[in-house]
Design a protein around this motif. Structure first.
Motif, PDB file in Angstrom:
ATOM      1  N   MET A 338       0.807  -1.217   0.000  1.00 24.82           N
ATOM      2  CA  MET A 338       0.000   0.000   0.000  1.00 24.82           C
ATOM      3  C   MET A 338       0.845   1.273   0.000  1.00 24.82           C
ATOM      4  O   MET A 338       0.338   2.362  -0.246  1.00 24.82           O
ATOM      5  CB  MET A 338      -0.961   0.012   1.194  1.00 24.82           C
ATOM      6  CG  MET A 338      -0.293   0.154   2.546  1.00 24.82           C
ATOM      7  SD  MET A 338      -1.464   0.212   3.918  1.00 24.82           S
ATOM      8  CE  MET A 338      -2.175   1.841   3.735  1.00 24.82           C
ATOM      9  N   PHE A 339       2.153   1.131   0.252  1.00 19.65           N
ATOM     10  CA  PHE A 339       3.039   2.295   0.284  1.00 19.65           C
ATOM     11  C   PHE A 339       4.050   2.322  -0.857  1.00 19.65           C
ATOM     12  O   PHE A 339       4.610   3.369  -1.157  1.00 19.65           O
ATOM     13  CB  PHE A 339       3.813   2.346   1.602  1.00 19.65           C
ATOM     14  CG  PHE A 339       2.959   2.277   2.833  1.00 19.65           C
ATOM     15  CD1 PHE A 339       1.792   3.011   2.928  1.00 19.65           C
ATOM     16  CD2 PHE A 339       3.317   1.457   3.900  1.00 19.65           C
ATOM     17  CE1 PHE A 339       1.004   2.945   4.069  1.00 19.65           C
ATOM     18  CE2 PHE A 339       2.536   1.389   5.038  1.00 19.65           C
ATOM     19  CZ  PHE A 339       1.369   2.126   5.116  1.00 19.65           C
ATOM     20  N   GLN A 340       4.337   1.172  -1.460  1.00 18.32           N
ATOM     21  CA  GLN A 340       5.442   1.105  -2.414  1.00 18.32           C
ATOM     22  C   GLN A 340       5.055   1.604  -3.804  1.00 18.32           C
ATOM     23  O   GLN A 340       3.909   1.542  -4.212  1.00 18.32           O
ATOM     24  CB  GLN A 340       5.986  -0.329  -2.498  1.00 18.32           C
ATOM     25  CG  GLN A 340       5.005  -1.368  -2.988  1.00 18.32           C
ATOM     26  CD  GLN A 340       4.975  -1.528  -4.496  1.00 18.32           C
ATOM     27  OE1 GLN A 340       5.778  -0.945  -5.230  1.00 18.32           O
ATOM     28  NE2 GLN A 340       4.036  -2.317  -4.982  1.00 18.32           N
ATOM     29  N   ASN A 341       6.068   2.105  -4.491  1.00 15.92           N
ATOM     30  CA  ASN A 341       5.906   2.593  -5.863  1.00 15.92           C
ATOM     31  C   ASN A 341       7.128   2.164  -6.671  1.00 15.92           C
ATOM     32  O   ASN A 341       7.764   2.948  -7.368  1.00 15.92           O
ATOM     33  CB  ASN A 341       5.757   4.123  -5.860  1.00 15.92           C
ATOM     34  CG  ASN A 341       5.208   4.652  -7.173  1.00 15.92           C
ATOM     35  OD1 ASN A 341       4.481   3.971  -7.881  1.00 15.92           O
ATOM     36  ND2 ASN A 341       5.561   5.878  -7.502  1.00 15.92           N
ATOM     37  N   TYR A 342       7.461   0.864  -6.552  1.00 13.79           N
ATOM     38  CA  TYR A 342       8.696   0.338  -7.123  1.00 13.79           C
ATOM     39  C   TYR A 342       8.786   0.501  -8.643  1.00 13.79           C
ATOM     40  O   TYR A 342       9.877   0.558  -9.203  1.00 13.79           O
ATOM     41  CB  TYR A 342       8.843  -1.147  -6.781  1.00 13.79           C
ATOM     42  CG  TYR A 342       9.279  -1.433  -5.364  1.00 13.79           C
ATOM     43  CD1 TYR A 342      10.418  -0.833  -4.823  1.00 13.79           C
ATOM     44  CD2 TYR A 342       8.565  -2.319  -4.563  1.00 13.79           C
ATOM     45  CE1 TYR A 342      10.827  -1.105  -3.528  1.00 13.79           C
ATOM     46  CE2 TYR A 342       8.970  -2.609  -3.266  1.00 13.79           C
ATOM     47  CZ  TYR A 342      10.100  -1.998  -2.753  1.00 13.79           C
ATOM     48  OH  TYR A 342      10.493  -2.269  -1.471  1.00 13.79           O
ATOM     49  N   ASP A 343       7.658   0.559  -9.323  1.00 10.01           N
ATOM     50  CA  ASP A 343       7.683   0.632 -10.789  1.00 10.01           C
ATOM     51  C   ASP A 343       8.032   2.027 -11.309  1.00 10.01           C
ATOM     52  O   ASP A 343       8.186   2.218 -12.518  1.00 10.01           O
ATOM     53  CB  ASP A 343       6.329   0.197 -11.369  1.00 10.01           C
ATOM     54  CG  ASP A 343       6.046  -1.277 -11.143  1.00 10.01           C
ATOM     55  OD1 ASP A 343       7.023  -2.037 -11.008  1.00 10.01           O
ATOM     56  OD2 ASP A 343       4.868  -1.663 -11.095  1.00 10.01           O
ATOM     57  N   ASP A 344       8.144   2.971 -10.405  1.00 10.63           N
ATOM     58  CA  ASP A 344       8.401   4.359 -10.795  1.00 10.63           C
ATOM     59  C   ASP A 344       9.871   4.699 -10.592  1.00 10.63           C
ATOM     60  O   ASP A 344      10.410   4.569  -9.488  1.00 10.63           O
ATOM     61  CB  ASP A 344       7.514   5.283  -9.953  1.00 10.63           C
ATOM     62  CG  ASP A 344       7.759   6.746 -10.254  1.00 10.63           C
ATOM     63  OD1 ASP A 344       7.448   7.177 -11.385  1.00 10.63           O
ATOM     64  OD2 ASP A 344       8.259   7.457  -9.361  1.00 10.63           O
ATOM     65  N   GLU A 345      10.527   5.139 -11.652  1.00 11.11           N
ATOM     66  CA  GLU A 345      11.964   5.411 -11.595  1.00 11.11           C
ATOM     67  C   GLU A 345      12.300   6.508 -10.594  1.00 11.11           C
ATOM     68  O   GLU A 345      13.288   6.430  -9.864  1.00 11.11           O
ATOM     69  CB  GLU A 345      12.477   5.796 -12.985  1.00 11.11           C
ATOM     70  CG  GLU A 345      13.977   5.957 -13.067  1.00 11.11           C
ATOM     71  CD  GLU A 345      14.473   6.218 -14.478  1.00 11.11           C
ATOM     72  OE1 GLU A 345      15.622   6.676 -14.616  1.00 11.11           O
ATOM     73  OE2 GLU A 345      13.696   5.978 -15.427  1.00 11.11           O
ATOM     74  N   GLU A 346      11.463   7.541 -10.522  1.00 14.61           N
ATOM     75  CA  GLU A 346      11.750   8.642  -9.601  1.00 14.61           C
ATOM     76  C   GLU A 346      11.637   8.184  -8.147  1.00 14.61           C
ATOM     77  O   GLU A 346      12.437   8.594  -7.296  1.00 14.61           O
ATOM     78  CB  GLU A 346      10.795   9.812  -9.855  1.00 14.61           C
ATOM     79  CG  GLU A 346      11.099  11.028  -8.992  1.00 14.61           C
ATOM     80  CD  GLU A 346      10.313  12.266  -9.394  1.00 14.61           C
ATOM     81  OE1 GLU A 346       9.860  12.994  -8.499  1.00 14.61           O
ATOM     82  OE2 GLU A 346      10.152  12.483 -10.616  1.00 14.61           O
ATOM     83  N   SER A 347      10.669   7.309  -7.865  1.00 15.05           N
ATOM     84  CA  SER A 347      10.542   6.786  -6.504  1.00 15.05           C
ATOM     85  C   SER A 347      11.770   5.970  -6.121  1.00 15.05           C
ATOM     86  O   SER A 347      12.253   6.025  -4.984  1.00 15.05           O
ATOM     87  CB  SER A 347       9.290   5.917  -6.389  1.00 15.05           C
ATOM     88  OG  SER A 347       8.117   6.705  -6.476  1.00 15.05           O
ATOM     89  N   MET A 348      12.292   5.203  -7.065  1.00 14.60           N
ATOM     90  CA  MET A 348      13.451   4.361  -6.786  1.00 14.60           C
ATOM     91  C   MET A 348      14.707   5.184  -6.516  1.00 14.60           C
ATOM     92  O   MET A 348      15.660   4.706  -5.904  1.00 14.60           O
ATOM     93  CB  MET A 348      13.691   3.407  -7.955  1.00 14.60           C
ATOM     94  CG  MET A 348      12.580   2.374  -8.149  1.00 14.60           C
ATOM     95  SD  MET A 348      12.363   1.302  -6.719  1.00 14.60           S
ATOM     96  CE  MET A 348      13.838   0.305  -6.825  1.00 14.60           C
TER      97      MET A 348
END
Length: 537
Positions: A338-348
């Motif tokens: 519910m918190f992760q956004n692993y597919d987004d380059e900027e989040s990584m």
């Protein structure tokens, strides 16, 4: 059995919280639970030392994929929650007794959870396995989470990370699941939890992946394990044993993937080869740092409906610890879904998010997308930020460059095979490509050779398949959004008819696009993702 308890008339026995736009009859059958309501009332009254005459009502409160929760209210206004597992929930005995012990264990370490008043997993008058628990104050975080202001989200997020820090601070002797020794059959392997003083131990894994389908009958090593390498290897050996006993060619369970494979059934032998490759790699996946191998217990499904909050946004309870596992820190780490956004380059890249400067110039739809992207990046970033400040063991695991890859390959190797070979194949390819970062350097400064060697052409083949499947995932996510359904086709009752109408239109358009190819038209129609289908084909 009274008329009220008749299986044909009692709504307490049926799933009523939503519908499915395909294979609904199967989903409902899995969730049908017939039990003796009067005996449940008696058991509840006994658990709180009351006469059964004090029981005022039994109301269905919530239901999910594995159990149903009833609010049993008393004449004085107090309530007890009764949770009954569906007959299809596995492992039948261990799922209940492990959760009972886990709830007691984490509550003793400062995690707010309901107190278990009574439970039964053997043949009983109720006619079903049950847990009786105190009813704690608060409301489910639920959909309110997505409507909170930034300040409100961060307040709840901060408290969740605080609770996770308490879990990571608990010292445990091995990987497995938590039990009371009294609830395990004689001869079951167990490792005592030092200092618990009440018979708590680590026993076999209670996670669903170890017990689904025919796996429940396999004579295999299910832990506990005090060696991280055994944790990695036995998960794959379990799946190898299942393939050897029951594996047969089949289509990918997710029908949208089938076109990628030209509608050919996939061979489990190919997955078995990948599992053998993974087992060769397993010893090298264990980090040399002892802190990363420390066993840790985390909540297995930290989603909004399992978090109760008060009006001031304090967390009053974390619910639903069924299928909990203790794993080495490097495998247990990770941002909750519910918190992760692993597919987004900027989040990584772990940079503070911001809304686009030209937001006001966008149309309404573009603004909505931009705000949702910001919300996901915002939560991902601050979960990491709070973890960095408050939960050093978890942060240390999260900042490892290859940590996500190690967790992904473990998940794909241990998950039940459902006709898809590509994810584990691609994981292995990535491991070979990142070998110098994966394996510990020997004392002489050299890196051991990788035990798995792939030709560049094979790596490209796997990558192309993985990219195709990712495109399918993106398209299916878009269609699920249009239909308003979950990934398994579930939808709220009030939205069912409209979703069915939209699904029919989407199918009509999809078939029209391939109407000039008779074979492709037939295959598309037969394997359409939103129709009823045989889940064993």
């Amino acid at each position: 059995m009274s008329l009220f308890q008749s299986p044909l008339l009692c709504p307490l026995f049926e799933y009523t919280s939503g519908r499915w736009i395909y294979n609904e009859s199967q989903r409902l059958a899995e969730r049908r639970l017939v039990f003796n309501v009067d005996e449940l009332k008696k058991a509840t009254a006994t658990s709180v030392n009351r006469p059964v005459s004090d029981v005022k009502s039994c109301r269905k409160m919530a239901e999910g994929g594995f159990n149903r929760v009833f609010d049993i209210s008393m004449e004085d206004g107090s309530s007890v929650l009764a949770r009954l597992h569906y007959p299809s929930t596995v492992p039948r005995h261990l799922a209940v007794v492990s959760e009972v012990a886990t709830l007691d264990f984490v509550r003793a370490h400062g995690i707010p959870t309901p107190r278990v008043l009574a439970y039964s997993v053997d043949a009983n008058a109720v006619g079903a396995e049950y847990m009786l628990m105190e009813k704690l104050p608060g409301r489910p975080l639920g959909n309110a989470w997505f409507n909170f202001s930034e300040e409100e989200r961060l307040k709840v997020l901060h408290k969740i990370v605080e609770l996770e820090a308490k879990l990571f601070a608990i010292k445990l002797p091995a990987s497995g699941s938590v039990y009371y020794a009294r609830d395990l059959s004689p001869g079951t392997l167990r490792i005592d939890v030092p200092g618990s003083g009440d018979g708590l131990c680590i026993g076999p894994y209670a996670a669903l992946r170890w017990w689904s389908g025919e796996r429940a009958g396999l004579d295999i090593d299910r832990g506990p394990h005090d060696d991280p390498c055994l944790v990695l290897k036995t998960a794959a050996e379990k799946e190898l044993a299942w393939i050897r006993a029951y594996g047969r060619p089949r289509f990918p369970f997710l029908r949208a993937y089938r076109e990628t494979f030209d509608y050919n059934k996939q061979d489990p032998v190919e997955h078995a080869w990948s599992l053998l490759d993974y087992i060769q790699l397993a010893p090298y996946l264990v980090p040399p740092c002892s802190k990363l191998n420390q066993p840790v217990l985390r909540h297995p499904d930290l989603q909004p409906n399992n978090i109760l909050i008060s009006e001031d946004l304090s967390i009053t309870s974390l619910l639903d610890w069924r299928h909990s596992m203790v794993l080495p820190t490097f495998l247990a780490a990770g941002i909750p879904d519910m918190f992760q956004n692993y597919d987004d380059e900027e989040s990584m890249s772990f940079v503070p998010p911001r809304l686009p400067d030209n937001l006001e110039l966008m149309d309404e739809e573009e603004q909505a997308r931009a705000r949702e992207q910001f919300r996901r990046r915002h939560i991902h970033f601050y979960y990491l930020s709070f973890t960095q400040r408050m939960n050093e063991p978890h942060w240390h695991a999260l900042e490892q460059d290859t940590g996500l890859l190690r967790r992904r390959i473990f998940t794909d190797a241990s998950g039940p095979w459902e006709g898809l070979n590509t994810p584990l194949q691609m994981d292995i390819a990535r491991i070979t490509q990142n070998w110098s970062n994966i394996t510990p350097v020997k004392p002489d400064g050299t890196v051991p050779p990788c035990p798995v060697v792939l030709e560049e052409q094979e790596v490209r083949r796997r990558a192309a398949l993985a990219e195709s499947l990712q495109e399918v995932d993106s398209e299916m996510e878009r269609i699920h959004g249009v239909l308003g359904i979950a990934s398994d086709g579930w939808i709220p009752n009030e939205s069912y008819e409209r979703a069915m109408e939209r699904a029919a239109l989407i199918k009509e358009e999809g078939l029209c696009e391939v109407s000039d190819d008779a074979w492709l038209l037939g295959m598309t129609n037969r394997h359409w993702p939103f129709d009823d289908w045989d889940e064993d084909e």
